[in-house]
Design a protein around this motif. Structure first.
Motif, PDB file in Angstrom:
ATOM      1  N   UNK A   9       0.829  -1.194   0.000  1.00 12.03           N
ATOM      2  CA  UNK A   9       0.000   0.000   0.000  1.00 12.03           C
ATOM      3  C   UNK A   9       0.868   1.250   0.000  1.00 12.03           C
ATOM      4  N   UNK A  10       0.334   2.342  -0.522  1.00  8.26           N
ATOM      5  CA  UNK A  10       1.088   3.588  -0.596  1.00  8.26           C
ATOM      6  C   UNK A  10       1.560   4.029   0.786  1.00  8.26           C
ATOM      7  N   UNK A  11       0.751   3.777   1.823  1.00 15.29           N
ATOM      8  CA  UNK A  11       1.145   4.148   3.178  1.00 15.29           C
ATOM      9  C   UNK A  11       2.275   3.314   3.731  1.00 15.29           C
ATOM     10  N   UNK A  12       2.621   2.229   3.044  1.00 14.65           N
ATOM     11  CA  UNK A  12       3.729   1.380   3.472  1.00 14.65           C
ATOM     12  C   UNK A  12       4.968   1.574   2.610  1.00 14.65           C
ATOM     13  N   UNK A  13       5.049   2.713   1.947  1.00 14.70           N
ATOM     14  CA  UNK A  13       6.286   3.171   1.309  1.00 14.70           C
ATOM     15  C   UNK A  13       6.706   4.410   2.086  1.00 14.70           C
ATOM     16  N   UNK A  14       7.691   4.239   2.957  1.00 12.12           N
ATOM     17  CA  UNK A  14       8.007   5.253   3.964  1.00 12.12           C
ATOM     18  C   UNK A  14       9.437   5.740   3.806  1.00 12.12           C
ATOM     19  N   UNK A  15       9.600   7.065   3.736  1.00  8.33           N
ATOM     20  CA  UNK A  15      10.922   7.683   3.738  1.00  8.33           C
ATOM     21  C   UNK A  15      11.044   8.505   5.016  1.00  8.33           C
ATOM     22  N   UNK A  16      11.937   8.076   5.893  1.00  3.86           N
ATOM     23  CA  UNK A  16      12.079   8.682   7.216  1.00  3.86           C
ATOM     24  C   UNK A  16      12.857   9.985   7.113  1.00  3.86           C
ATOM     25  N   UNK A  17      12.293  11.102   7.580  1.00  2.00           N
ATOM     26  CA  UNK A  17      13.021  12.380   7.521  1.00  2.00           C
ATOM     27  C   UNK A  17      14.317  12.333   8.328  1.00  2.00           C
TER      28      UNK A  17
END
Length: 390
Positions: free
Chosen positions: A354-362
């Motif tokens: 899901x799109x919400x499970x593609x995460x780029x941590x600041x």
């Protein structure tokens, strides 16, 4: 474990263990829930290069406190995992077959069985470990119930030769060498006979090299944000690839220590804020003892014609059908070093990402689980809560 090995500076809730798996004595770290529930779901953490099981030390305890059995092995060729019958460090002239991707995945499958588990709630891989985790999920969805790929997007099984799109690795290497100034791809350098010696026998010392290498790929090195922060490249052409930092697209005549030299002097945040002197000393002591060749052999199996991923083409066209997540630092150029792979992973390779499970941590670079462990734990726990059934 041999008596001459130094103690691992682990938190009290992580233990060091060994177990025989196939042709390996596998060293692994383990953190279990405070209830010591042997039936708690298993989360398996796979490191990349130049890393170790120790690279997961900051997130293992918090994940076990959330109710998981957490295991992180030193993978084949790394750390305190040794190949039976082999005395001394791995050398360049040794057999490459054990380092093929099929073998690396088999190691993990057999480790799960040796540990007494019948399934893995989540396999999490970072850097090259992300590729191993991706193949675990692709090949054995019956065993691995979810997958998290970190920092290196998983491209899926290689296409058939008549379906290959874009320039070949050989052509890209030729084009990079023809640029002004001439360049080379880091994977080709890592596959060379000199890479292990170059990185191990640095005039300034291995300690200096590892400081600069870790720092150069972190969010703290200004070169990762100037003139532009990490972003998708237009294509895989030599000219576009050459916009990547020098630790990926290297000056043709430089070694990796030369390419990252002085990086740690050019930032504002100290490396010790996320990689302590004690941590660094442990990495130095382990790689001083083993060298880098075991990990470099993984790259050779990716780049050398005889050992490329051809044997994985039996899975060409197959998709990952279990729930999947991608997690990386927002300041990590590794996300984009292979143009098009991130989108391909989301759109073609993984059925349940899901799109919400593609995460780029600041404010995190390539070593996201070490630079921003709290954020990594938060995102992993959220993902696990949605996909793991006790």
């Amino acid at each position: 474990m041999a008596s001459n090995l130094k103690d691992i500076p682990l938190p009290s809730n992580i233990t060091s263990n060994t177990i025989q798996v196939n042709d390996l004595n596998v060293h692994y770290l383990h953190s279990s829930p405070s209830t010591l529930d042997p039936h708690a779901p298993l989360v398996l953490l796979l490191h990349g290069f130049p890393e170790l099981a120790y690279s997961w030390r900051k997130i293992m305890g918090p994940l076990s406190e959330a109710g998981y059995n957490v295991v992180a092995p030193d993978q084949r060729g790394y750390g305190r995992t040794t190949m039976l019958g082999l005395s001394g460090p791995i050398n360049y002239d040794g057999d490459l077959a054990p380092f093929r991707m099929f073998s690396l995945v088999t190691d993990i499958v057999m480790l799960v069985s040796a540990l007494g588990f019948r399934s893995v709630a989540a396999v999490v891989g970072h850097d090259f470990g992300s590729i191993v985790a991706g193949y675990c999920a692709l090949i054995r969805p019956d065993l691995f119930r979810s997958v998290v790929m970190m920092s290196a997007p998983f491209p899926g099984a290689p296409p058939f030769p008549n379906e290959t799109v874009g320039p070949s690795a050989a052509l890209i290497a030729k084009q990079l060498a023809e640029l002004n100034p001439p360049r080379k791809h880091y994977t080709m350098y890592f596959s060379s006979p000199s890479a292990n010696h170059d990185m191990l026998q640095v005039p300034e010392g291995l300690h200096s090299f590892l400081i600069n290498h870790f720092y150069s790929k972190s969010a703290d090195w200004p070169g990762n944000s100037h003139p532009l922060p990490p972003h998708p490249l237009p294509s895989a052409s030599a000219s576009d690839l050459a916009t990547l930092p020098h630790y990926y697209i290297m000056p043709l005549d430089e070694t990796m220590p030369m390419a990252v030299k002085n990086a740690a002097k050019e930032g504002t945040r100290s490396l010790q804020e996320w990689l302590s002197n004690e941590d660094l000393r442990f990495f130095v002591s382990e790689f001083s003892r083993t060298g880098f060749q075991g990990g470099l052999n993984w790259y050779r199996c990716m780049t050398e014609a005889k050992w490329t991923l051809n044997d994985m083409r039996i899975f060409t066209g197959k998709r990952i059908t279990i729930p999947a997540m991608f997690l990386a630092g927002a300041m990590d150029w590794g996300v984009y070093q292979s143009p098009g792979v991130l989108n391909g992973m989301k759109e073609r390779v993984c059925e349940k990402m899901d799109e919400g499970n593609v995460v780029l941590v600041p404010d995190a670079g390539h070593w996201v689980q070490q630079e921003r462990p709290e954020a990594v734990v938060e995102h992993l726990r959220r993902f696990f809560k949605g996909v793991i059934q006790d």
